[in-house]
Design a protein around this motif. Structure first.
Motif, short mmCIF file in Angstrom:
data_model
loop_
_atom_site.label_atom_id
_atom_site.label_comp_id
_atom_site.label_asym_id
_atom_site.label_seq_id
_atom_site.Cartn_x
_atom_site.Cartn_y
_atom_site.Cartn_z
N ALA A 158 -12.77 29.44 38.73
CA ALA A 158 -11.71 28.72 39.44
C ALA A 158 -12.17 27.33 39.82
O ALA A 158 -13.36 27.06 39.97
CB ALA A 158 -11.30 29.51 40.69
N ALA A 159 -11.19 26.43 39.98
CA ALA A 159 -11.44 25.07 40.45
C ALA A 159 -12.47 24.33 39.60
O ALA A 159 -13.44 23.77 40.09
CB ALA A 159 -11.87 25.09 41.92
N ASN A 160 -12.25 24.37 38.29
CA ASN A 160 -13.03 23.56 37.35
C ASN A 160 -12.06 22.63 36.61
O ASN A 160 -11.00 22.30 37.15
CB ASN A 160 -13.82 24.46 36.40
N ARG A 161 -12.40 22.21 35.40
CA ARG A 161 -11.57 21.25 34.67
C ARG A 161 -11.18 21.78 33.30
O ARG A 161 -11.01 21.02 32.35
CB ARG A 161 -12.31 19.92 34.54
N MET A 162 -11.02 23.07 33.20
CA MET A 162 -10.74 23.71 31.92
C MET A 162 -9.25 23.61 31.59
O MET A 162 -8.40 23.88 32.43
CB MET A 162 -11.20 25.16 31.93
N THR A 163 -8.96 23.21 30.37
CA THR A 163 -7.57 23.06 29.93
C THR A 163 -7.08 24.27 29.14
O THR A 163 -5.89 24.36 28.83
CB THR A 163 -7.40 21.80 29.07
N ALA A 164 -7.97 25.18 28.82
CA ALA A 164 -7.59 26.40 28.09
C ALA A 164 -8.66 27.46 28.31
O ALA A 164 -9.83 27.14 28.50
CB ALA A 164 -7.42 26.11 26.60
N LEU A 165 -8.23 28.71 28.26
CA LEU A 165 -9.17 29.82 28.26
C LEU A 165 -9.57 30.09 26.81
O LEU A 165 -8.69 30.23 25.95
CB LEU A 165 -8.55 31.07 28.87
N PRO A 166 -10.85 30.15 26.51
CA PRO A 166 -11.24 30.44 25.13
C PRO A 166 -10.76 31.82 24.69
O PRO A 166 -10.79 32.78 25.47
CB PRO A 166 -12.77 30.36 25.16
N GLU A 167 -10.33 31.92 23.46
CA GLU A 167 -9.79 33.19 22.96
C GLU A 167 -10.82 34.30 23.05
O GLU A 167 -10.50 35.45 23.37
CB GLU A 167 -9.30 33.02 21.52
N TRP A 168 -12.08 33.99 22.76
CA TRP A 168 -13.11 35.03 22.78
C TRP A 168 -13.31 35.60 24.17
O TRP A 168 -13.68 36.77 24.32
CB TRP A 168 -14.44 34.49 22.23
N LEU A 169 -13.05 34.79 25.23
CA LEU A 169 -13.22 35.27 26.60
C LEU A 169 -12.32 36.47 26.86
O LEU A 169 -12.71 37.43 27.54
CB LEU A 169 -12.92 34.14 27.58
N ALA A 179 -11.28 35.17 37.53
CA ALA A 179 -10.57 34.23 38.40
C ALA A 179 -10.65 32.85 37.79
O ALA A 179 -11.74 32.36 37.50
CB ALA A 179 -11.17 34.23 39.80
N TYR A 180 -9.49 32.19 37.59
CA TYR A 180 -9.47 30.88 36.95
C TYR A 180 -8.47 29.92 37.60
O TYR A 180 -8.10 28.89 37.03
CB TYR A 180 -9.15 31.03 35.46
N ALA A 181 -8.03 30.22 38.82
CA ALA A 181 -7.06 29.35 39.50
C ALA A 181 -7.63 27.96 39.69
O ALA A 181 -8.84 27.75 39.76
CB ALA A 181 -6.69 29.96 40.85
N GLY A 182 -6.72 26.96 39.78
CA GLY A 182 -7.16 25.61 40.08
C GLY A 182 -7.76 24.86 38.92
O GLY A 182 -8.45 23.86 39.11
#
Length: 437
Positions: A158-169, A179-182
């Motif tokens: 969460a609260a990073n600068r990621m523009t997409a979740l990698p498919e492999w994740l 958790a990836y909010a923010g």
């Protein structure tokens, strides 16, 4: 908490855990005199910026905490510590994580609230990695090598600068709590739900005793003087401003509001307005004290598994009522485009009759409400968390469950926890399955 004077006087010989927080600017060399016994070293809350190159002389060291210090790089010497499995360097200002700083048996890494923009590929070469706490950094991506970490169960980005979740994740076989909010990738909270939430003036609330405190805020019992309706007892949660291991407390507040109404959620009465320090807060339903936490937080040893007291036992009817309630509220949240992210026994309040409430939205994240591969995978990751919980409940049933029903429930647990993420059932199917028991 130990003291430097005790250490220097030789009074701590033979201890397995050392806690020192006394403004240290240099690593006390006397610590090496504890090498034959020291397993846990906590140097958080000092002013350290480096560790000795021969730290590996602490041959029994398994856990190292150095949060709230002044490191700008994760020390390379950590990589030479053969038995080191848990590392915590929260809130240091760390910018660089050399691959050589990661010990071979790394299981649990906490780098929350730093300035990290990139992680080394070596992170994915640590086969025991199970928990990864990275909230509040500057990451735009994760190293693709993490796809090889098949034991990885919990990730906080969460609260990073990621523009997409990698498919492999979303295909990791053991990933259970995410958790990836923010991040820029995240779907926004439902603005209509936020706007429709009543505002409750701070002046209408009279705070009473503190009921609890967590990483994201403090909860008090309070009296709400409702205009024209008379006073009512409520709970007031005032949110802290700091980054937690899960993410931003304000994201948690938005998730609580957007979650809406469900019998297995704590009801939100409104948002606090006109707080004198502009502190964010919610007014919520006051829970009867007969409710208690189902489990305690994971320990250093259990890592990602809750701790239950030895006397935690249920009848089949009570356990199934709880399982059904949690499956139902998880289905409801997913319909609102929310993953809870921390579906655990320690976040469940339960009553001896089987009624239960799912709380703590600190790790909640938003996703699309439309059915697509990403939203389905995110939901099925949470299904694995339910499978873990179901297994914990089944282990503690002491009466009322037939062999046939136990077998069917164990099969459901296995389906929820299977390695094929998209092969897991959705919560609507789980709810129907539990109704048949």
């Amino acid at each position: 908490m130990n003291t430097l004077a005790q250490l220097r006087a030789g009074e701590l010989a033979g201890i397995t855990r050392l806690d020192l927080s006394c403004g240290l600017t240099e690593f006390p060399r006397e610590i090496f005199e504890l090498a034959d016994s020291l397993e846990i070293l906590n140097l958080s809350g000092n002013a350290l910026s480096s560790l000795p190159h021969d730290l590996h002389r602490l041959t029994r060291l398994r856990v190292l905490f150095c949060s709230d210090n002044r490191f700008n790089e994760l020390p390379v010497c950590l990589g030479q510590c053969a038995e080191l499995t848990m590392i915590g360097f929260k809130a240091n200002g760390i910018e660089r994580v050399p691959g050589a700083s990661l010990p071979p048996r790394l299981r649990w890494l906490i780098l929350t609230d730093n300035n990290i923009a990139e992680l080394p590929s070596e992170l994915g070469e640590r086969p025991y990695l199970q928990k990864l706490m990275l909230a509040g950094n500057r990451l735009q991506q994760l190293p693709e090598s993490l796809r090889n970490c098949h034991r990885l169960e919990l990730i906080r980005i969460a609260a990073n600068r990621m523009t997409a979740l990698p498919e492999w994740l979303l295909t990791l076989p053991s990933l259970t709590w995410l958790a990836y909010a923010g991040n820029p990738l995240e779907t926004e909270a439902d603005a209509a739900a936020l706007d429709a939430t009543p505002g409750i003036a701070w002046g209408a609330l009279q705070l009473e005793q503190k009921l609890g405190e967590g990483a994201s805020g403090v909860i008090h019992r309070a009296t709400w003087q409702r205009t024209g309706l008379g006073p009512v007892a409520v709970a007031v949660k005032l949110y802290k401003g700091e980054m937690t291991s899960d993410g931003s407390p304000l994201h948690e507040m938005n998730a609580c509001i957007t979650a809406g109404l469900h019998p297995n959620l704590i009801r939100v009465e409104g948002r606090i307005i006109d707080h004198p320090q502009a502190q964010a807060g919610l007014v919520m339903q006051l829970i009867d004290p007969s409710y208690r936490n189902l489990a305690a937080l994971p320990s250093l040893a259990s890592c990602s598994r809750d701790i239950y007291t030895d006397d935690t036992r249920f009848t089949a009817a009570v356990a199934l009522r709880m399982a059904s309630g949690i499956a139902s509220v998880a289905e409801h949240l997913h319909q609102q485009g929310i993953t809870h992210g921390d579906l655990y026994g320690h976040n469940i309040l339960w009553h001896e009759n089987g009624d239960c409430l799912l709380g703590d939205f600190g790790a909640a994240s938003f996703h699309a409400t439309t059915d697509n591969l990403e939203s389905r995978a995110l939901q099925r990751i949470e299904v694995r968390a339910f499978g873990v919980l179901l297994g914990e409940l089944l282990e503690r049933i002491d009466s009322g469950l037939s062999d046939a029903d136990r077998l069917e429930l164990e099969r459901l647990e296995q389906r929820c926890c299977q390695a094929d993420v998209l092969g897991r059932p959705g919560f609507s199917e789980i709810v129907q399955e539990l109704k048949r028991r």
